[in-house]
Structure formats: structure tokens, C-alpha cells
Design an enzyme around this catalytic site. Structure first.
Site, PDB file in Angstrom:
ATOM      1  N   GLU A 167       2.647  -9.786  -8.744  1.00  0.00           N
ATOM      2  CA  GLU A 167       1.863 -10.353  -9.851  1.00  0.00           C
ATOM      3  C   GLU A 167       2.690 -10.624 -11.113  1.00  0.00           C
ATOM      4  OE1 GLU A 167      -1.508  -7.750 -10.369  1.00  0.00           O
ATOM      5  OE2 GLU A 167      -2.095  -7.919  -8.270  1.00  0.00           O
ATOM      6  N   ASN A 210       4.361 -11.032  -3.993  1.00  0.00           N
ATOM      7  CA  ASN A 210       2.927 -10.914  -3.717  1.00  0.00           C
ATOM      8  C   ASN A 210       2.120 -11.238  -4.975  1.00  0.00           C
ATOM      9  OD1 ASN A 210       0.757  -9.958  -1.909  1.00  0.00           O
ATOM     10  ND2 ASN A 210       0.568  -8.209  -3.293  1.00  0.00           N
ATOM     11  N   HIS A 246      -8.217 -12.237  -2.766  1.00  0.00           N
ATOM     12  CA  HIS A 246      -9.445 -11.568  -3.229  1.00  0.00           C
ATOM     13  C   HIS A 246     -10.435 -12.673  -3.614  1.00  0.00           C
ATOM     14  CE1 HIS A 246      -7.666  -7.588  -3.313  1.00  0.00           C
ATOM     15  NE2 HIS A 246      -6.661  -8.041  -4.019  1.00  0.00           N
ATOM     16  N   GLU A 275      -4.223  -8.820   0.939  1.00  0.00           N
ATOM     17  CA  GLU A 275      -5.255  -7.950   0.339  1.00  0.00           C
ATOM     18  C   GLU A 275      -6.635  -8.583   0.511  1.00  0.00           C
ATOM     19  OE1 GLU A 275      -4.273  -6.849  -3.714  1.00  0.00           O
ATOM     20  OE2 GLU A 275      -2.145  -6.620  -3.230  1.00  0.00           O
ATOM     21  N   ASP A 277     -10.227  -9.642   0.778  1.00  0.00           N
ATOM     22  CA  ASP A 277     -11.624  -9.212   0.734  1.00  0.00           C
ATOM     23  C   ASP A 277     -12.441 -10.348   0.135  1.00  0.00           C
ATOM     24  OD1 ASP A 277     -10.930  -8.853  -1.977  1.00  0.00           O
ATOM     25  OD2 ASP A 277     -11.307  -6.696  -1.987  1.00  0.00           O
TER      26      ASP A 277
HETATM   27  O1  G3I Z   1      -7.342   8.957  -8.339  1.00  0.00           O
HETATM   28  C1  G3I Z   1      -7.966   8.893  -9.631  1.00  0.00           C
HETATM   29  C2  G3I Z   1      -9.004   9.960  -9.772  1.00  0.00           C
HETATM   30  O2  G3I Z   1      -8.368  11.207  -9.718  1.00  0.00           O
HETATM   31  C3  G3I Z   1      -9.743   9.753 -11.085  1.00  0.00           C
HETATM   32  O3  G3I Z   1     -10.778  10.690 -11.191  1.00  0.00           O
HETATM   33  C4  G3I Z   1     -10.325   8.357 -11.154  1.00  0.00           C
HETATM   34  C5  G3I Z   1     -11.045   8.103 -12.483  1.00  0.00           C
HETATM   35  O4  G3I Z   1     -10.597   6.957 -13.121  1.00  0.00           O
HETATM   36  O5  G3I Z   1      -9.290   7.427 -11.004  1.00  0.00           O
HETATM   37  C6  G3I Z   1      -8.606   7.529  -9.774  1.00  0.00           C
HETATM   38  O6  G3I Z   1      -7.596   6.545  -9.707  1.00  0.00           O
HETATM   39  C7  G3I Z   1      -8.012   5.224  -9.507  1.00  0.00           C
HETATM   40  C8  G3I Z   1      -7.315   4.685  -8.283  1.00  0.00           C
HETATM   41  O7  G3I Z   1      -7.646   3.331  -8.095  1.00  0.00           O
HETATM   42  C9  G3I Z   1      -7.696   5.450  -7.023  1.00  0.00           C
HETATM   43  O8  G3I Z   1      -9.051   5.304  -6.744  1.00  0.00           O
HETATM   44  C10 G3I Z   1      -7.638   4.396 -10.718  1.00  0.00           C
HETATM   45  O9  G3I Z   1      -8.378   4.812 -11.841  1.00  0.00           O
HETATM   46  C11 G3I Z   1      -7.898   2.946 -10.445  1.00  0.00           C
HETATM   47  O10 G3I Z   1      -7.375   2.168 -11.512  1.00  0.00           O
HETATM   48  C12 G3I Z   1      -7.210   2.521  -9.173  1.00  0.00           C
HETATM   49  O11 G3I Z   1      -7.563   1.185  -8.893  1.00  0.00           O
HETATM   50  C13 G3I Z   1      -6.698   0.520  -8.001  1.00  0.00           C
HETATM   51  C14 G3I Z   1      -6.197  -0.760  -8.674  1.00  0.00           C
HETATM   52  O12 G3I Z   1      -5.387  -1.472  -7.738  1.00  0.00           O
HETATM   53  C15 G3I Z   1      -5.393  -0.451  -9.898  1.00  0.00           C
HETATM   54  O13 G3I Z   1      -4.791  -1.573 -10.412  1.00  0.00           O
HETATM   55  C16 G3I Z   1      -7.486   0.163  -6.753  1.00  0.00           C
HETATM   56  O14 G3I Z   1      -7.815   1.354  -6.034  1.00  0.00           O
HETATM   57  C17 G3I Z   1      -6.645  -0.746  -5.852  1.00  0.00           C
HETATM   58  O15 G3I Z   1      -7.457  -1.231  -4.805  1.00  0.00           O
HETATM   59  C18 G3I Z   1      -6.131  -1.925  -6.654  1.00  0.00           C
HETATM   60  O16 G3I Z   1      -5.303  -2.680  -5.787  1.00  0.00           O
HETATM   61  C19 G3I Z   1      -4.756  -3.871  -6.381  1.00  0.00           C
HETATM   62  C20 G3I Z   1      -3.418  -4.120  -5.707  1.00  0.00           C
HETATM   63  O17 G3I Z   1      -2.597  -2.976  -5.832  1.00  0.00           O
HETATM   64  C21 G3I Z   1      -2.735  -5.342  -6.308  1.00  0.00           C
HETATM   65  N1  G3I Z   1      -3.601  -6.485  -6.255  1.00  0.00           N
HETATM   66  C22 G3I Z   1      -4.932  -6.303  -6.799  1.00  0.00           C
HETATM   67  C23 G3I Z   1      -5.622  -5.121  -6.156  1.00  0.00           C
HETATM   68  C24 G3I Z   1      -7.037  -4.993  -6.618  1.00  0.00           C
HETATM   69  O18 G3I Z   1      -7.116  -4.716  -8.004  1.00  0.00           O
END
Ligand code: G3I
Length: 455
Positions: A167, A210, A246, A275, A277
Site C-alpha cells: 500500500e 501488494n 476488497h 485479500e 472479500d
Molecule cells: O489484538 C488486539 C486486541 O488485543 C485488542 O483488544 C483489540 C482492540 O482494539 O485490538 C486487537 O487488534 C486488532 C487486530 O486487527 C486483531 O484483531 C487491531 O486493533 C486492528 O486494527 C487489526 O485490524 C487489522 C487491520 O488489517 C489493521 O490495519 C485487521 O485484522 C486485518 O484484517 C487488516 O488487514 C489489512 C491487510 O493487512 C492489508 N490490506 C487491508 C486489510 C484490511 O484492512
């Protein structure tokens, strides 16, 4: 890779009998029944493999203890991408102190099953610890290269493709690079430098750029295209471009999706859908998914598809129900569309084929130490000749008795697959039921009933 499957589509009677005998024999020897070529095109991975592609999913380490999550992963997918566990904030929260424990759990699970692993991701502006942003240019360059070397070195030989840079371009019409510590302090050259460092760190891994909103032909994808073209012309190492894909109603599958994949492929790189969905439901979601798969299959260098999660309940945008399995791990119409576009066989499920069934659970009698459960199987709008459904317990629960069905078990004794015992043949809309006694062993949680499949 061996596939564990609970689904068959009209197998010949002799093969069915042989399969039952083999399952019995394997059960006696304590080995989990594994299906071989008889199920060759009844899962996403096997159908994709028949087309020379992988079919992967994003995986979160903290769900690997959930039986249905793991059984769906193991049955349907042959590639995994750690959803968050390999990102900079997860592996190097503190400078030069690396923690690979969560990512290692995913990689070892994949390796033990013969699955590929996509590495995601090395250099990204997001999920970046704040210390990185505070470095001077010289220090940042060495921190970036050290990060790549350490992470790729740790997984050397185990990753089929790395998202080296993620990105790096802005949305919209500018075609400009996105502001980030890397861009702002190191300039455009950081991308090239990251790829050169990555090549040396693990020469066997394919190196990908990516991004999202690059799925159709637009200003952003043009900018990426020009960068890849330049890299190829100058010998900067790059092997693949990832298209995140996405989609939702505001950002649907572009009509020039295939043409866009093709123009990148024509530059001499692999293209991967990384990715995928698609928010939505029912037929329209299924149609979009089918179109994405068909586009990949039409492009020779489109080598694989990864969906961004297994079940809607754990999706990063769960409210949009964007994945192939619903929150109860039922196969959605989108699943059937993907399987069918891959040339697989859609014998049951909600979305395709004429044979279908539903399974509903009800608790019956309960005692202090155990309870009885009953599952009612109802044929869909066509007659069916057989059905299959999984019942997943919460350990340390155990099933002590079953009736009106033929059970088999996974190796942990947590997932029971129930098939008919003379009650497989049902007229359209007709029902039958089977029952079982669950020994609570301290927990009264109701079992989770999986998708009913029929043929
Ligand atoms: O693990 C913590 C947890 O301990 C805490 O209580 C909770 C409260 O905020 O947060 C949890 O972490 C989160 C993590 O996902 C795991 O669930 C983060 O806040 C959250 O920001 C994070 O989001 C991820 C996101 O990337 C961050 O940018 C998504 O799971 C993940 O699917 C998403 O994936 C991205 C790709 O890497 C790049 N392309 C876009 C895609 C979708 O946004």
C-alpha cells in the site's frame, strides 16, 4: 496434500462402500480418515489445484484452538496468510527485538498440513510501531533493511510469496506515493531498496508488491503498473503483484478486472489475488465471487487466490458478511459459486446444485453430568439420497452414545461427522433426525452444528 472432507457428490456405490470400510479400518487403528482422489474437486483447494492454482485464506493465530475453524481451514484451503501476526508491530514492537511466536504457530500449522504460506507484510505504513517514525533517514534505512533481513531470515525457505511493500500509493487520481516514514524520509527509492534487500534475504521467495483499489484500470493501478514496468526494465527484483480485492457495493468488482490483471501479467510478473472479500449476500455476492475466480483462471499468470478470512464472524468487516462461510461455518452461495467457477462439484450447500439439506439442533433431556441432543435433517427442494453434518463439541466434552446415524470422529474426538444409518434417502422437504448424548465433563455449552451437505 491430503484433504479431510465430509462431502461427496454422488460417489459410485462401490467407492462409497470401500470408503466406509476404509474409514472403519482407520478408526480401529486410531488414524483419522483422510479422503484421497475420490474428493478431488469437492473442496476449494483441490478444485483450484486441478487448475494449477492455490486457494488460500487469511488466518488469525488466536482462532487455531477452535475446532471448526481448523477443520474448515484444513479441508478447504492449501495456502495461508497470517492476518496480522507477521506485521511490523507484531514481530518487532521494540527495535531489534523480534517476537515470532504467533506467526510461528500459523507457519507450523501450515507446514504440518503441506500448505503454502504467504508472508504479509514487511514494509507498510500501517501497524507500524511509533519508534520507526522517530528515526532519522539513515537510521530508518538500516532499521528497514534489518527488519526485512530478520523476518525473512527467520522464515527462509518457508514462504512462497512475500508482500515486500504494501500500500505505498495514494488513492485517487494523483498517482502519487502515500506519505509514510519510509516515503517521507527515504523517497521513492525505498521500494526498490526493500525489494533488493528482500531478494538477498530469501532468494527462493517470490517478491510481491501488494495494494488495494488497484483492481481495475485507474490512476492508482496505472502508477503501480508504471513502477513494475520500470522495475522489470531496470532489473529490480519483483516477481508478483498482489491485488487485495476488497469489494463492496461502493467499490464493486470492476468490469476491467481481468484486463487489469492481464496487463500486469504481460509485464512478466505473477498476479495474485491476495485479500479477497466481497460484502453482500446471496446470489449477487455469489455472482461477484464467481466473476473474480473466472478472471483469475483466464489469466495464465494468475497463480492463486486468497480470501481474507474463513468465516464471516471473524472478518475484519464482519457486518458486511463478506466471506465464503457464514458465522456457523455453513457454506454460503458464494462458496458454491467459487467452487463451481473453479470447476469443482457443488453437490450441496445453499447456493447451487439441486441436492441440499439443512440441519437444526435441539437439546432434549439433561442431567447433571450429561445431556441429549437431537439434530433434524431436512431435505431442500429436491429429494436427496444421502446427507452429512458435523457436530463440534467444546472440550473436554465427549459424546458417549449416538442413535439413528453413523458417526465418525476427528483425531481429537471433538468433531463428529454424522452420516445416515439407513435414513439417507429423503423426499423433497422431508426430515429425519439423529441423536447423541454429550458427557459434560464440566461444560454445558451446546454443540456447534456444521453445514448440512447432501447429494
Ligand atoms: O489484538 C488486539 C486486541 O488485543 C485488542 O483488544 C483489540 C482492540 O482494539 O485490538 C486487537 O487488534 C486488532 C487486530 O486487527 C486483531 O484483531 C487491531 O486493533 C486492528 O486494527 C487489526 O485490524 C487489522 C487491520 O488489517 C489493521 O490495519 C485487521 O485484522 C486485518 O484484517 C487488516 O488487514 C489489512 C491487510 O493487512 C492489508 N490490506 C487491508 C486489510 C484490511 O484492512
Amino acid at each position: 496434500m491430503l484433504m479431510l472432507s465430509t462431502r461427496r457428490t454422488s460417489p459410485p456405490r462401490a467407492r462409497r462402500a470401500l470408503g466406509a470400510g476404509l474409514a472403519g479400518l482407520l478408526a480401529l487403528t486410531g488414524v483419522t480418515a483422510l479422503a484421497g482422489t475420490a474428493d478431488a474437486a469437492t473442496t476449494l483447494a483441490s478444485a483450484a489445484a486441478a487448475k494449477g492454482r492455490y486457494f488460500g485464506t487469511a488466518v488469525a493465530a488466536n482462532h487455531l484452538g477452535e475446532a471448526q475453524y481448523v477443520s474448515t481451514l484444513n479441508t478447504e484451503f492449501d495456502s495461508v496468510t497470517p492476518e496480522n501476526e507477521m506485521k511490523w508491530d507484531a514481530v518487532e514492537a521494540t527495535r531489534n527485538s523480534f517476537n515470532f511466536s504467533a506467526a510461528d504457530r500459523i507457519v507450523s500449522h501450515a507446514q504440518s498440513r503441506g500448505m503454502k504460506v504467504r508472508g504479509h507484510t514487511l514494509v507498510w505504513h500501517s501497524q507500524l510501531p511509533s519508534w520507526v517514525g522517530g528515526l532519522s533517514a539513515t537510521d530508518l534505512r538500516s532499521a528497514m533493511n534489518n527488519h526485512i533481513n530478520q523476518v525473512m531470515g527467520h522464515y527462509k525457505g518457508k514462504i512462497h510469496s512475500w508482500d515486500v511493500v504494501n500500500e505505498a500509493f495514494q488513492d485517487g487520481s494523483s498517482g502519487a506515493r502515500r506519505s509514510s516514514p519510509f516515503q517521507d524520509k527515504l523517497g521513492n527509492g525505498f521500494i526498490e531498496e526493500a525489494f533488493r534487500t528482500a531478494r538477498a534475504a530469501d532468494p527462493a521467495a517470490k517478491l510481491c508488491y501488494n495494494d488495494y483499489n488497484t483492481d481495475g484500470i485507474n490512476a492508482k493501478s496505472n502508477a503501480v503498473y508504471n513502477m513494475v514496468k520500470d522495475f522489470k526494465a531496470r532489473g529490480v527484483p519483483i516477481d508478483c503483484v498482489g491485488f487485495q480485492s476488497h469489494f463492496n457495493s461502493a467499490s464493486p468488482v470492476p468490469s476491467d478486472y481481468q484486463a487489469n490483471l492481464q496487463r500486469f501479467a504481460d509485464l512478466g510478473v505473477e498476479v495474485q489475488i491476495t485479500e479477497l472479500d466481497i460484502e453482500g449476500s446471496g446470489t449477487s455476492q455469489a455472482t461477484s465471487y464467481g466473476n473474480v475466480v473466472k478472471a483469475c483462471l483466464a489469466v495464465t499468470r494468475c497463480t492463486g487466490i486468497t480470501v481474507w478470512g474463513i468465516t464471516d464472524k471473524y472478518s475484519w468487516r464482519a457486518s458486511g458478511t463478506p466471506l465464503l462461510f457464514d458465522s456457523n461455518y455453513n457454506k454460503k452461495p458464494a462458496y458454491t459459486a467459487v467452487l463451481s467457477a473453479l470447476g469443482g462439484s457443488s453437490g450441496g450447500g445453499d447456493g447451487g446444485g439441486s441436492a441440499a439439506c439443512t440441519a437444526t439442533y435441539a437439546k432434549a433431556e439433561e442431567w447433571s453430568d450429561r445431556f441429549n441432543g437431537r439434530v433434524t435433517i431436512t431435505a431442500g427442494t429436491s429429494a436427496i439420497s444421502t446427507w452429512s453434518v458435523t457436530v463440534t463439541l467444546t472440550p473436554p466434552q465427549k459424546i458417549s452414545t449416538t442413535w439413528n446415524g453413523t458417526p465418525s470422529w476427528d483425531s481429537s474426538g471433538t468433531v463428529m461427522t454424522m452420516k445416515p444409518n439407513g435414513n439417507g434417502s429423503l423426499a423433497a422437504g422431508a426430515s429425519t433426525s439423529f441423536g447423541f448424548t454429550v458427557m459434560k465433563n464440566g461444560t454445558s455449552t451446546p454443540p456447534v452444528i456444521g453445514a448440512c451437505t447432501a447429494s
